[in-house]
Design a protein around this motif. Sequence first.
Motif, mmCIF file in Angstrom:
data_model
loop_
_atom_site.group_PDB
_atom_site.id
_atom_site.type_symbol
_atom_site.label_atom_id
_atom_site.label_comp_id
_atom_site.label_asym_id
_atom_site.label_seq_id
_atom_site.Cartn_x
_atom_site.Cartn_y
_atom_site.Cartn_z
ATOM 1 N N UNK A 228 -32.099 -17.572 83.244
ATOM 2 C CA UNK A 228 -31.755 -16.268 83.819
ATOM 3 C C UNK A 228 -32.666 -16.025 85.007
ATOM 4 N N UNK A 229 -32.064 -15.867 86.200
ATOM 5 C CA UNK A 229 -32.844 -15.823 87.431
ATOM 6 C C UNK A 229 -32.475 -14.592 88.253
ATOM 7 N N UNK A 230 -33.480 -14.002 88.884
ATOM 8 C CA UNK A 230 -33.246 -12.902 89.819
ATOM 9 C C UNK A 230 -33.074 -11.551 89.139
ATOM 10 N N UNK A 231 -32.385 -10.662 89.842
ATOM 11 C CA UNK A 231 -32.123 -9.322 89.318
ATOM 12 C C UNK A 231 -30.792 -9.317 88.571
ATOM 13 N N UNK A 232 -30.762 -8.653 87.444
ATOM 14 C CA UNK A 232 -29.549 -8.612 86.629
ATOM 15 C C UNK A 232 -29.080 -7.173 86.499
ATOM 16 N N UNK B 280 -31.171 -22.138 74.555
ATOM 17 C CA UNK B 280 -32.438 -21.515 74.957
ATOM 18 C C UNK B 280 -32.159 -20.515 76.070
ATOM 19 N N UNK B 281 -32.471 -19.255 75.827
ATOM 20 C CA UNK B 281 -32.365 -18.212 76.853
ATOM 21 C C UNK B 281 -33.720 -18.095 77.539
ATOM 22 N N UNK B 282 -33.803 -18.538 78.783
ATOM 23 C CA UNK B 282 -35.093 -18.517 79.479
ATOM 24 C C UNK B 282 -35.161 -17.326 80.429
ATOM 25 N N UNK B 283 -36.066 -16.392 80.136
ATOM 26 C CA UNK B 283 -36.210 -15.160 80.904
ATOM 27 C C UNK B 283 -37.292 -15.250 81.982
ATOM 28 N N UNK B 284 -37.893 -16.416 82.185
ATOM 29 C CA UNK B 284 -39.045 -16.511 83.082
ATOM 30 C C UNK B 284 -38.692 -16.226 84.544
ATOM 31 N N UNK B 285 -37.425 -16.385 84.911
ATOM 32 C CA UNK B 285 -37.035 -16.162 86.299
ATOM 33 C C UNK B 285 -36.498 -14.766 86.572
ATOM 34 N N UNK B 286 -36.528 -13.896 85.566
ATOM 35 C CA UNK B 286 -36.009 -12.540 85.723
ATOM 36 C C UNK B 286 -36.929 -11.717 86.634
ATOM 37 N N UNK B 287 -36.332 -11.031 87.594
ATOM 38 C CA UNK B 287 -37.098 -10.144 88.471
ATOM 39 C C UNK B 287 -37.031 -8.701 87.989
ATOM 40 N N UNK B 288 -35.818 -8.196 87.812
ATOM 41 C CA UNK B 288 -35.650 -6.816 87.344
ATOM 42 C C UNK B 288 -34.555 -6.763 86.289
ATOM 43 N N UNK B 289 -34.761 -5.879 85.324
ATOM 44 C CA UNK B 289 -33.795 -5.682 84.249
ATOM 45 C C UNK B 289 -34.165 -4.375 83.559
ATOM 46 N N UNK B 290 -33.189 -3.672 82.988
ATOM 47 C CA UNK B 290 -33.532 -2.472 82.232
ATOM 48 C C UNK B 290 -33.115 -2.666 80.777
#
Length: 271
Positions: free
Chosen positions: A174-178, A203-213
């Motif tokens: 998961x990368x960037x803003x969602x 595997x759900x990889x959250x390391x690339x997440x920028x923004x999420x609520x």
Amino acid sequence: MASVKEIAEHLKKNAPQLANELVDDIAQRFKVDVPKSEIDHAKVIYTEFLGFLGELLPCKEERVPEGLLKWSKDNGEREAANKGKMSDIISRYPDTRIVFTEQISKICLEYGLSPDELVTIITRVNYFLDLSINETVFAFERYTDQLIKRVQEEVNYLSAPVVPIQDGIAILPLIGSIDIDRAALILEKVVPKVTRLKVNCLILDFSGILTIDAAIAKHIFDIHNVLRLIGVETIATGIRPDLAQLVVSGGINLTAITSFATVRQAIDSMK
């Protein structure tokens, strides 16, 4: 004394020549050099517009001319497709109006029209110019919005890749803003992919997440609930402290899903 119909016939008959004069006059008023290709294209456009004026001026009813609207719509869409700018369209309009008013007034005076007839024609010319610019801008915006939406859909589709890394195991980076649309698309696309690839563990990889609520995070973690129902194990990796706090505050039970700091740790745990 000439009639409005004679002026209309003059516009139709001399449209190419008048368009050349109009465009050259308008171009001279700009403070920047206009490429010759744009000038040539504008002459074609104004030749067509003058033809519309010739057809419309004699009509007394205040109807919306479908032909002119379609022509304006096509121009707006073409500008958007060619990556033109809205500011270019708007900034040229005042000079265009002035030049049209001057040129049409000159023709009317040469034909000896009365002041009342002159005012009537200029008013109608400006009315058609306004209709045209409005439809051009609306079409430009609609086309641009559709293009942005289409590109965003493609980006969203490509941003939910299920990547097999070994037999029965795959990773969803998961990368960037969602946002909510992307979260829903991920949920919609991932389950069929997992089934088709015969994945046993995702595997759900959250390391690339920028923004999420919190609400969007719940959509993402719903993947775990759906996959659990079809017998697929889910592991979360790369959940930063701030994301973990956000998820918990949103009422999501992190203890229900196995978590690791990194993808490598998750893979090593399966050996």
